[in-house]
Design an enzyme around this catalytic site. Structure first.
Site, mmCIF file in Angstrom:
data_model
loop_
_atom_site.group_PDB
_atom_site.id
_atom_site.type_symbol
_atom_site.label_atom_id
_atom_site.label_comp_id
_atom_site.label_asym_id
_atom_site.label_seq_id
_atom_site.Cartn_x
_atom_site.Cartn_y
_atom_site.Cartn_z
ATOM 1 N N HIS A 101 0.840 -1.184 0.000
ATOM 2 C CA HIS A 101 0.000 0.000 0.000
ATOM 3 C C HIS A 101 0.882 1.243 0.000
ATOM 4 C CE1 HIS A 101 -2.130 3.245 2.433
ATOM 5 N NE2 HIS A 101 -2.819 3.171 1.306
ATOM 6 N N SER A 102 0.628 2.182 -0.905
ATOM 7 C CA SER A 102 1.290 3.479 -0.910
ATOM 8 C C SER A 102 2.814 3.296 -0.986
ATOM 9 C CB SER A 102 0.846 4.272 0.322
ATOM 10 O OG SER A 102 1.182 5.621 0.209
ATOM 11 N N LEU A 103 3.571 3.750 0.027
ATOM 12 C CA LEU A 103 5.017 3.536 0.034
ATOM 13 C C LEU A 103 5.342 2.063 -0.148
ATOM 14 C CD1 LEU A 103 8.018 4.248 0.609
ATOM 15 C CD2 LEU A 103 7.477 4.032 3.055
ATOM 16 N N ALA A 105 3.715 -0.120 -1.814
ATOM 17 C CA ALA A 105 3.535 -0.459 -3.220
ATOM 18 C C ALA A 105 4.732 -0.002 -4.048
ATOM 19 C CB ALA A 105 2.243 0.167 -3.744
ATOM 20 N N HIS A 260 -7.517 6.907 0.054
ATOM 21 C CA HIS A 260 -6.181 6.300 -0.028
ATOM 22 C C HIS A 260 -6.058 5.065 0.861
ATOM 23 C CE1 HIS A 260 -1.935 6.154 -0.868
ATOM 24 N NE2 HIS A 260 -1.596 6.380 0.387
#
Length: 284
Positions: A101-103, A105, A260
């Site tokens: 997720h996010s960072l 990813a 997000h």
């Protein structure tokens, strides 16, 4: 049904990381990587809904219950990628999937692009590439980062008088989350200190990056990924406004309602993401 969550610590030689284990021991091996300033509880709603996977949800270095990097060290993407490889070695996994997720990813895409033979699946949530920069600003960016590092050494971490105030601060962070999500993250992120509570995360995580890839360099990692990849784009998240970038990513994509942290903010959002990933991993 998934087995109950287990708490473990992994000694990687250069650092010790904490993690949650989900799913059957003989499931498809997957390492889960959370976002910036989050922790393994980012997957507390989602992981139990994923079938047939053995998920190791890490607290990344400097986050949650994991150790901080030593003085003078930093938190570059390559350092996180190396940590993931050491986790895989510690577990005896030559080939494994990544859930990010996010960072997390971003780390997952970079590792899968750098060593495509090691990664079997990529399941990404509202993240894919790091922020990029142009060559002309490289020297200015490094100078800004060095000055910020000097200033940080003289600044104390914020102390919240009550647990609820600490949770409230996370709700209103750079990317807002629901109260339930903030409370889950606080379980592994807030600690008691003299005068109240403080977040465990290393304050160096808030420093600006000393260098950035160009967009062409960042895309090169995504284009070198050879495994099956599914990117969940949150309709009200950080990726949705960047339609042109999304068109350049060679990944299967699914747009789902939510922000997000759609996999963490509430149970319906986690269920939508789980349904998508269960189909992707072949466990409908």
């Amino acid at each position: 049904m998934s087995s109950p969550v287990e708490d473990v610590r992994l000694d990687l030689g250069h650092i010790e990381l904490a993690a949650h284990l989900f799913g059957p021991a003989d499931g498809l091996p997957v390492i889960a990587l959370h976002g910036w300033l989050d922790n393994a509880n980012s997957f507390a709603r989602l992981a139990p809904k994923l079938e047939g996977l053995r998920i190791v949800a890490l607290d990344l270095a400097g986050h949650g219950h994991s150790a901080h990097r030593p003085a003078g060290a930093g938190y570059g993407l390559a350092d996180y990628a190396f940590d993931v490889l050491r986790v895989a070695e510690r577990l005896g996994w030559q080939r494994f999937g990544l859930l990010g997720h996010s960072l997390g990813a971003v780390i997952a895409v970079q590792l899968a692009g750098a060593l495509p033979e090691r990664v079997s699946h990529l399941a990404l949530i509202d993240g894919a590439l790091p922020p990029t920069g142009d060559e002309q600003s490289a020297a200015e960016r490094l100078g800004m980062a060095l000055n910020a590092q000097l200033r940080r050494e003289a600044r104390a971490k914020t102390v919240y008088p009550t647990l609820d105030q600490g949770v409230g601060a996370r709700m209103k962070g750079m990317v807002a989350v629901s109260r339930e999500a903030a409370e889950l993250l606080a379980q592994r992120g807030l600690m008691a200190v003299p005068g109240g509570y403080s977040w465990r995360s290393d304050s160096r995580l808030t420093l600006p990056s000393p260098a950035r890839l160009s967009q062409a360099q960042a895309l090169a990692f995504a284009q070198r990924v050879s495994c099956a990849t599914c990117l969940v784009v949150a309709a009200d998240g950080l990726l949705a406004p960047h339609a042109r970038l999304l068109e350049q990513l060679p990944f299967e994509q699914a747009v789902l309602p939510g922000g997000h942290h759609l996999h963490l903010n509430d149970e319906p959002g986690a269920s939508l993401v789980a349904d998508c990933f269960n189909r992707f991993f072949g466990f409908p």
